[in-house]
Design a protein around this motif. Sequence first.
Motif, PDB file in Angstrom:
ATOM      1  N   LYS A 199      35.158  20.611  30.920  1.00 51.21           N
ATOM      2  CA  LYS A 199      36.190  19.630  31.254  1.00 51.21           C
ATOM      3  C   LYS A 199      36.039  18.354  30.438  1.00 51.21           C
ATOM      4  CE  LYS A 199      37.399  20.906  35.952  1.00 51.21           C
ATOM      5  NZ  LYS A 199      37.644  20.386  37.309  1.00 51.21           N
ATOM      6  N   TYR A 254      38.102  18.532  27.318  1.00 52.94           N
ATOM      7  CA  TYR A 254      39.542  18.403  27.574  1.00 52.94           C
ATOM      8  C   TYR A 254      39.896  16.965  27.918  1.00 52.94           C
ATOM      9  CZ  TYR A 254      39.937  23.415  27.297  1.00 52.94           C
ATOM     10  OH  TYR A 254      39.930  24.702  26.832  1.00 52.94           O
ATOM     11  N   THR A 281      39.809  15.031  24.603  1.00 51.94           N
ATOM     12  CA  THR A 281      40.976  15.335  23.774  1.00 51.94           C
ATOM     13  C   THR A 281      42.203  14.614  24.326  1.00 51.94           C
ATOM     14  OG1 THR A 281      40.094  17.521  23.313  1.00 51.94           O
ATOM     15  CG2 THR A 281      42.421  17.177  22.830  1.00 51.94           C
ATOM     16  N   MET A 335      47.091  11.916  34.379  1.00 54.68           N
ATOM     17  CA  MET A 335      46.641  13.274  34.711  1.00 54.68           C
ATOM     18  C   MET A 335      45.442  13.251  35.662  1.00 54.68           C
ATOM     19  SD  MET A 335      48.415  15.593  33.160  1.00 54.68           S
ATOM     20  CE  MET A 335      49.790  14.553  33.563  1.00 54.68           C
ATOM     21  N   GLY A 336      44.904  12.062  35.936  1.00 58.07           N
ATOM     22  CA  GLY A 336      43.770  11.979  36.840  1.00 58.07           C
ATOM     23  C   GLY A 336      42.433  11.822  36.119  1.00 58.07           C
ATOM     24  N   ALA A 387      46.752  19.387  21.095  1.00 57.75           N
ATOM     25  CA  ALA A 387      46.365  20.475  21.983  1.00 57.75           C
ATOM     26  C   ALA A 387      47.540  21.438  22.146  1.00 57.75           C
ATOM     27  CB  ALA A 387      45.931  19.914  23.334  1.00 57.75           C
ATOM     28  N   GLU A 436      46.842  24.276  26.861  1.00 56.22           N
ATOM     29  CA  GLU A 436      45.781  23.298  27.106  1.00 56.22           C
ATOM     30  C   GLU A 436      46.333  22.041  27.773  1.00 56.22           C
ATOM     31  OE1 GLU A 436      42.763  24.493  23.429  1.00 56.22           O
ATOM     32  OE2 GLU A 436      44.397  23.083  23.079  1.00 56.22           O
ATOM     33  N   VAL A 441      45.150  20.745  31.495  1.00 53.58           N
ATOM     34  CA  VAL A 441      44.550  19.434  31.786  1.00 53.58           C
ATOM     35  C   VAL A 441      45.041  18.918  33.138  1.00 53.58           C
ATOM     36  CG1 VAL A 441      44.565  17.001  31.102  1.00 53.58           C
ATOM     37  CG2 VAL A 441      44.063  18.752  29.411  1.00 53.58           C
ATOM     38  N   MET A 469      43.086  20.678  35.731  1.00 51.20           N
ATOM     39  CA  MET A 469      41.667  20.331  35.684  1.00 51.20           C
ATOM     40  C   MET A 469      41.347  19.006  36.366  1.00 51.20           C
ATOM     41  SD  MET A 469      40.044  21.073  31.993  1.00 51.20           S
ATOM     42  CE  MET A 469      41.058  22.312  31.234  1.00 51.20           C
ATOM     43  N   PHE A 470      42.276  18.054  36.250  1.00 56.43           N
ATOM     44  CA  PHE A 470      41.950  16.700  36.730  1.00 56.43           C
ATOM     45  C   PHE A 470      42.885  16.196  37.824  1.00 56.43           C
ATOM     46  CE2 PHE A 470      40.396  17.092  32.409  1.00 56.43           C
ATOM     47  CZ  PHE A 470      39.077  16.732  32.581  1.00 56.43           C
ATOM     48  N   GLY A 516      41.739  19.134  40.961  1.00 58.44           N
ATOM     49  CA  GLY A 516      40.743  19.090  39.892  1.00 58.44           C
ATOM     50  C   GLY A 516      39.325  19.396  40.349  1.00 58.44           C
ATOM     51  N   THR A 553      38.826  23.208  40.624  1.00 56.34           N
ATOM     52  CA  THR A 553      39.274  24.114  39.569  1.00 56.34           C
ATOM     53  C   THR A 553      38.431  23.942  38.309  1.00 56.34           C
ATOM     54  OG1 THR A 553      41.304  22.962  40.117  1.00 56.34           O
ATOM     55  CG2 THR A 553      41.547  25.079  39.044  1.00 56.34           C
ATOM     56  N   ASN A 554      37.837  25.023  37.835  1.00 58.94           N
ATOM     57  CA  ASN A 554      37.086  24.930  36.583  1.00 58.94           C
ATOM     58  C   ASN A 554      38.008  25.223  35.395  1.00 58.94           C
ATOM     59  OD1 ASN A 554      37.332  27.724  36.192  1.00 58.94           O
ATOM     60  ND2 ASN A 554      35.408  28.145  37.258  1.00 58.94           N
ATOM     61  N   VAL A 555      37.442  25.219  34.191  1.00 58.23           N
ATOM     62  CA  VAL A 555      38.275  25.344  33.001  1.00 58.23           C
ATOM     63  C   VAL A 555      39.053  26.671  33.003  1.00 58.23           C
ATOM     64  CG1 VAL A 555      38.244  25.547  30.488  1.00 58.23           C
ATOM     65  CG2 VAL A 555      36.830  23.830  31.603  1.00 58.23           C
ATOM     66  N   ASN A 556      38.363  27.773  33.290  1.00 58.89           N
ATOM     67  CA  ASN A 556      39.041  29.075  33.249  1.00 58.89           C
ATOM     68  C   ASN A 556      40.158  29.172  34.282  1.00 58.89           C
ATOM     69  OD1 ASN A 556      37.446  29.945  31.199  1.00 58.89           O
ATOM     70  ND2 ASN A 556      35.945  30.933  32.539  1.00 58.89           N
ATOM     71  N   MET A 576      43.204  27.341  33.233  1.00 55.54           N
ATOM     72  CA  MET A 576      44.003  28.055  32.241  1.00 55.54           C
ATOM     73  C   MET A 576      44.940  29.049  32.934  1.00 55.54           C
ATOM     74  SD  MET A 576      43.425  26.988  29.250  1.00 55.54           S
ATOM     75  CE  MET A 576      42.276  25.904  28.437  1.00 55.54           C
ATOM     76  N   ARG A 603      53.007  20.219  33.159  1.00 56.99           N
ATOM     77  CA  ARG A 603      51.700  19.577  33.216  1.00 56.99           C
ATOM     78  C   ARG A 603      51.538  18.797  34.523  1.00 56.99           C
ATOM     79  NH1 ARG A 603      50.492  15.534  28.298  1.00 56.99           N
ATOM     80  NH2 ARG A 603      51.728  14.185  29.619  1.00 56.99           N
ATOM     81  N   ALA A 604      52.616  18.114  34.924  1.00 56.73           N
ATOM     82  CA  ALA A 604      52.562  17.346  36.166  1.00 56.73           C
ATOM     83  C   ALA A 604      52.475  18.287  37.370  1.00 56.73           C
ATOM     84  CB  ALA A 604      53.768  16.434  36.286  1.00 56.73           C
ATOM     85  N   MET A 609      49.125  19.640  38.331  1.00 54.59           N
ATOM     86  CA  MET A 609      48.246  18.747  39.092  1.00 54.59           C
ATOM     87  C   MET A 609      48.347  19.005  40.594  1.00 54.59           C
ATOM     88  SD  MET A 609      49.296  15.270  37.141  1.00 54.59           S
ATOM     89  CE  MET A 609      48.299  14.179  38.141  1.00 54.59           C
TER      90      MET A 609
END
Lengths: 332, 249
Positions: A192, A195, A198, A210-211, B94, B98, B102, B105-106, B110, B113-116, B119, B154-155, B158
């Motif tokens: 994370k 990401y 980036t 995005m937090g 990105a 990706e 994001v 992820m956050f 967040g 939830t891990n990276v995988n 996705m 993207r929103a 979240m």
Amino acid sequence: MMRTLDKYAAIFPVLVVYAVLFLLGLNMSGMWQLMATLLFYCALGQAFNIFLGMTGYVDFGYVAFVGMGTYGMAVTITSLAGTGLGGLTIIAGYIMALAFSGLLSLAVGAVALRLRGAYFAIATIGVNEGLRFLIEGTNLWGGSGGIIFTRQLNDILGKDASSALATFWADVLVLIIAVLAAITTIVYMRSKIGYALTALREDEDAAKVMGINVTMFKILAFMTSACFAGLLGATAWALKTPYVFPPEVFEIHYTIEAIIIVMLGGAGTLLGPVAGGLIYGIGKYVLSIVLPGFQLLIFAPLIIIIIVAFPDGVVGGIRNKFGHTALGRFIL
Amino acid sequence: MAALLRLENVSKRFGGIVALNQVNMEIQYGEFVGIVGPNGSGKTTLFNVINGVYFPDEGRVLFEDRDISRLPTHRRASIGLGRTFQIPRPFASATVRENVAVGAMFGSRGKETNVNESMLVAESIIERMGLSRHRDKKAELLTPVEKKLMEIARALAMKPKLLLMDEAMAGMHPGEIDRLVELLGGVAAEEEVAIVAMVEHVMRAVVGMAQKIIVLHQGEKICDAPAQEALNDPKVIECYLGYTPEEAS
Ligand SMILES: Nc1ncnc2c1ncn2[C@@H]1O[C@H](COP(=O)(O)OP(=O)(O)OP(=O)(O)O)[C@@H](O)[C@H]1O
Ligand SMILES: [Mg+2]
């Protein structure tokens, strides 16, 4: 297992380059010093890239962290000489180097990372120069006279060991630091953290929405990068050459070299700093033999041409071309 | 149940300009609200205050009964506030996937939830927004409308409780707007996200969807009513036409 391998496959080209440099240096007579220099450039680029490449912030005071690491080791060796701690002194020196560069980067980062773009860059120049004048002006750590600790190092390790350290083992330690920096980079990239960095590099305000706690992630990258700089200073500038003078370790020229290496190779890529370190190091070496005295005159335009031809750096350019092929996963 | 979002006497000034003047409003869970107002009426500023880009000079912002007036933006995101921008702001280098990941992820999910996993969340939302073809493209290569859609994806990734959309439909043609409104209606119902869509003009599409319309004029709320009522409100007509229907007739 396969997936993990695939995820971290991009580290292999980096390790291969380092292994080749190491073996060339070992086996070809008279090549060790050149290979050691190249390794140092690669390590410096790799360390700086964790901040410059991943966040997009330019730290013109980066060399200050190398300098602080150098002082950390020097101060530890001079004050622990004669205590009979032997090799433990070196470990204590590394801890002190990490503490010096880590704490300085935390203090600088917490304040300066609230600034953006050029303001940040200018503030960091100020920190570098300010620190140098502080040391010279207040006679801290020997002031402008610096610290010479050849004798103490000899006392601690013995004459043979300390000369082996200067001519061989310090360079091996630089190699290890370079590898650690590369591993840290790819672990960050795949987590994370990568990401978040980036996102904030591309658009800090959108990242917040995005937090993402952008200040925290910037400080994390800044401190990580600074700690590797500190380790490099403690190794290549203290153990290898047991003296430290403020004008040398706060010389902005080294920061510029680090920036060039990262930009040449590809900021924010894993392999970039290695490519940049090799191009820069070999270029400088060859030109100093072929055209002694004129190397900068030729080298500066060469660097500009490369950067114009590869705006994302050499590795960035290659990745844009071949990133989608089967080889793509090795180019990061 | 208490309101999801409450603004109490919120004011925001920029030097001499009063961008928001004593604004009160409530948004309920799962509600679809349209915010309308001519240029410079304070719509973006309203979003910026709700979202933490600016703190209000006066008044309070309450989210689920909690005072968030001075909470930093990223903390507001993690308790369920999502937002899209008037001009899309993708993470350019990105990929689309990706970018959307994001958000997962956050954002509010967040922590778990891990990276995988992020996705995977991203992929399902991308598919829903009809962007699957562009999944592995760099975001900077998208058309403006695709960028808008990606920002919404993207929103949504979240998992917000409240989604603020700044000029979400600007630059889209009527067919695209209808499709987006329908999509958002579905998402709002399924995910129980309240959507506050801000538009410059009262549009058919928004009127059809919105449970209520809030009209801003020179920083003041001049109307807060069900859509049809708002459309016929003389004060609203005046602010758009510059004169009242009575005067005209
Ligand atoms: N950062 C700022 N500094 C100074 N004035 C500002 C700032 N942001 C907004 N304003 C002013 O506040 C008022 C409201 O602006 P705002 O952007 O909220 O309007 P808007 O309804 O979103 O308009 P538009 O339809 O043009 O997007 C305008 O007069 C604007 O000039
Ligand atoms: Mg606006």
